[in-house]
Design a protein around this motif. Structure first.
Motif, mmCIF file in Angstrom:
data_model
loop_
_atom_site.group_PDB
_atom_site.id
_atom_site.type_symbol
_atom_site.label_atom_id
_atom_site.label_comp_id
_atom_site.label_asym_id
_atom_site.label_seq_id
_atom_site.Cartn_x
_atom_site.Cartn_y
_atom_site.Cartn_z
ATOM 1 N N ARG A 1 0.830 -1.210 0.000
ATOM 2 C CA ARG A 1 0.000 0.000 0.000
ATOM 3 C C ARG A 1 0.861 1.255 0.000
ATOM 4 O O ARG A 1 0.619 2.198 -0.756
ATOM 5 C CB ARG A 1 -0.921 0.023 1.221
ATOM 6 N N ASN A 2 1.889 1.275 0.850
ATOM 7 C CA ASN A 2 2.770 2.442 0.924
ATOM 8 C C ASN A 2 3.518 2.668 -0.378
ATOM 9 O O ASN A 2 3.694 3.806 -0.814
ATOM 10 C CB ASN A 2 3.742 2.303 2.093
ATOM 11 N N THR A 3 3.970 1.591 -1.000
ATOM 12 C CA THR A 3 4.688 1.709 -2.276
ATOM 13 C C THR A 3 3.774 2.285 -3.358
ATOM 14 O O THR A 3 4.173 3.187 -4.108
ATOM 15 C CB THR A 3 5.232 0.335 -2.723
ATOM 16 N N ILE A 4 2.558 1.779 -3.427
ATOM 17 C CA ILE A 4 1.623 2.281 -4.441
ATOM 18 C C ILE A 4 1.289 3.741 -4.181
ATOM 19 O O ILE A 4 1.260 4.554 -5.108
ATOM 20 C CB ILE A 4 0.344 1.408 -4.488
ATOM 21 N N ARG A 5 1.051 4.095 -2.909
ATOM 22 C CA ARG A 5 0.783 5.503 -2.584
ATOM 23 C C ARG A 5 1.946 6.389 -2.991
ATOM 24 O O ARG A 5 1.748 7.483 -3.515
ATOM 25 C CB ARG A 5 0.522 5.653 -1.086
ATOM 26 N N HIS A 6 3.162 5.927 -2.731
ATOM 27 C CA HIS A 6 4.357 6.697 -3.105
ATOM 28 C C HIS A 6 4.423 6.882 -4.619
ATOM 29 O O HIS A 6 4.722 7.980 -5.099
ATOM 30 C CB HIS A 6 5.609 5.985 -2.587
ATOM 31 N N MET A 7 4.155 5.825 -5.371
ATOM 32 C CA MET A 7 4.189 5.920 -6.828
ATOM 33 C C MET A 7 3.127 6.894 -7.343
ATOM 34 O O MET A 7 3.388 7.688 -8.249
ATOM 35 C CB MET A 7 4.005 4.532 -7.451
ATOM 36 N N LYS B 1 -1.220 5.119 -16.571
ATOM 37 C CA LYS B 1 -0.433 4.523 -15.481
ATOM 38 C C LYS B 1 -0.997 4.936 -14.121
ATOM 39 O O LYS B 1 -1.098 4.107 -13.209
ATOM 40 C CB LYS B 1 1.032 4.944 -15.594
ATOM 41 N N LEU B 2 -1.411 6.191 -13.977
ATOM 42 C CA LEU B 2 -2.001 6.652 -12.731
ATOM 43 C C LEU B 2 -3.286 5.875 -12.440
ATOM 44 O O LEU B 2 -3.510 5.428 -11.314
ATOM 45 C CB LEU B 2 -2.287 8.151 -12.803
ATOM 46 N N SER B 3 -4.086 5.668 -13.456
ATOM 47 C CA SER B 3 -5.321 4.900 -13.293
ATOM 48 C C SER B 3 -5.018 3.459 -12.892
ATOM 49 O O SER B 3 -5.699 2.889 -12.027
ATOM 50 C CB SER B 3 -6.125 4.938 -14.592
ATOM 51 N N GLU B 4 -3.998 2.854 -13.497
ATOM 52 C CA GLU B 4 -3.609 1.485 -13.149
ATOM 53 C C GLU B 4 -3.147 1.395 -11.690
ATOM 54 O O GLU B 4 -3.483 0.434 -10.984
ATOM 55 C CB GLU B 4 -2.486 1.002 -14.074
ATOM 56 N N LEU B 5 -2.367 2.382 -11.250
ATOM 57 C CA LEU B 5 -1.885 2.380 -9.867
ATOM 58 C C LEU B 5 -3.041 2.540 -8.877
ATOM 59 O O LEU B 5 -3.084 1.865 -7.844
ATOM 60 C CB LEU B 5 -0.858 3.498 -9.659
ATOM 61 N N GLN B 6 -3.978 3.425 -9.202
ATOM 62 C CA GLN B 6 -5.127 3.606 -8.326
ATOM 63 C C GLN B 6 -5.968 2.328 -8.270
ATOM 64 O O GLN B 6 -6.444 1.938 -7.214
ATOM 65 C CB GLN B 6 -5.963 4.799 -8.784
ATOM 66 N N ALA C 1 -4.825 -0.740 -8.786
ATOM 67 C CA ALA C 1 -4.040 -1.717 -8.016
ATOM 68 C C ALA C 1 -4.160 -1.447 -6.522
ATOM 69 O O ALA C 1 -4.278 -2.375 -5.721
ATOM 70 C CB ALA C 1 -2.575 -1.669 -8.446
ATOM 71 N N HIS C 2 -4.142 -0.177 -6.156
ATOM 72 C CA HIS C 2 -4.266 0.185 -4.748
ATOM 73 C C HIS C 2 -5.611 -0.285 -4.191
ATOM 74 O O HIS C 2 -5.673 -0.862 -3.096
ATOM 75 C CB HIS C 2 -4.118 1.702 -4.604
ATOM 76 N N LEU C 3 -6.680 -0.087 -4.924
ATOM 77 C CA LEU C 3 -7.995 -0.536 -4.483
ATOM 78 C C LEU C 3 -8.057 -2.066 -4.376
ATOM 79 O O LEU C 3 -8.666 -2.602 -3.442
ATOM 80 C CB LEU C 3 -9.077 -0.029 -5.432
ATOM 81 N N LYS C 4 -7.410 -2.762 -5.306
ATOM 82 C CA LYS C 4 -7.394 -4.227 -5.251
ATOM 83 C C LYS C 4 -6.623 -4.719 -4.028
ATOM 84 O O LYS C 4 -7.019 -5.696 -3.382
ATOM 85 C CB LYS C 4 -6.790 -4.805 -6.531
ATOM 86 N N VAL C 5 -5.513 -4.061 -3.711
ATOM 87 C CA VAL C 5 -4.738 -4.440 -2.528
ATOM 88 C C VAL C 5 -5.571 -4.212 -1.266
ATOM 89 O O VAL C 5 -5.600 -5.058 -0.367
ATOM 90 C CB VAL C 5 -3.402 -3.655 -2.456
ATOM 91 N N LEU C 6 -6.262 -3.082 -1.199
ATOM 92 C CA LEU C 6 -7.113 -2.812 -0.035
ATOM 93 C C LEU C 6 -8.211 -3.859 0.098
ATOM 94 O O LEU C 6 -8.477 -4.354 1.201
ATOM 95 C CB LEU C 6 -7.734 -1.417 -0.145
#
Length: 108
Positions: free
Chosen positions: A30-36, A54-59, A61-66
């Motif tokens: 989560r922290n890594t994705i937030r940093h990116m 890429k920003l959309s993909e990271l967001q 991914a962050h939701l999937k991790v949560l």
């Protein structure tokens, strides 16, 4: 304690350590994705399409991790009652069933 109880405690300790490790991994991801996401910054009018993608993909991914982390913790809470197994009662029940089977085998 007997050997079986010792192994049971070791298994519980190993499982507890694994749960802690997984929880720490979720925090790290989560922290890594937030940093990116922070490094990319907020979208601007001049942001390129690949950057927005890429920003959309990271967001995403962050939701999937949560969601995965929530599911993991829900599963751990659901399994919490499994740790309260009365092994002595189980042994007594299995022993009495075996005694009945032995008696039926001798009689039959």
């Amino acid at each position: 304690m007997n050997k079986l109880d010792d192994q049971g405690q070791v298994a519980l300790d190993d499982a507890s350590a694994r749960v802690t490790e997984i929880a720490e991994l979720y925090v790290s991801v989560r922290n890594t994705i937030r940093h990116m996401i922070a490094e990319i910054g907020l979208p601007t009018d001049v942001a390129s399409k690949p950057l927005l993608t890429k920003l959309s993909e990271l967001q995403s991914a962050h939701l999937k991790v949560l969601a995965a982390e929530e599911a993991f913790h829900a599963q751990q809470q659901a399994n919490q009652s499994d740790a309260d197994i009365d092994y002595d009662a189980l042994r007594a029940d299995i022993g009495s069933q075996l005694d009945r089977l032995r008696a039926a085998t001798r009689a039959g």
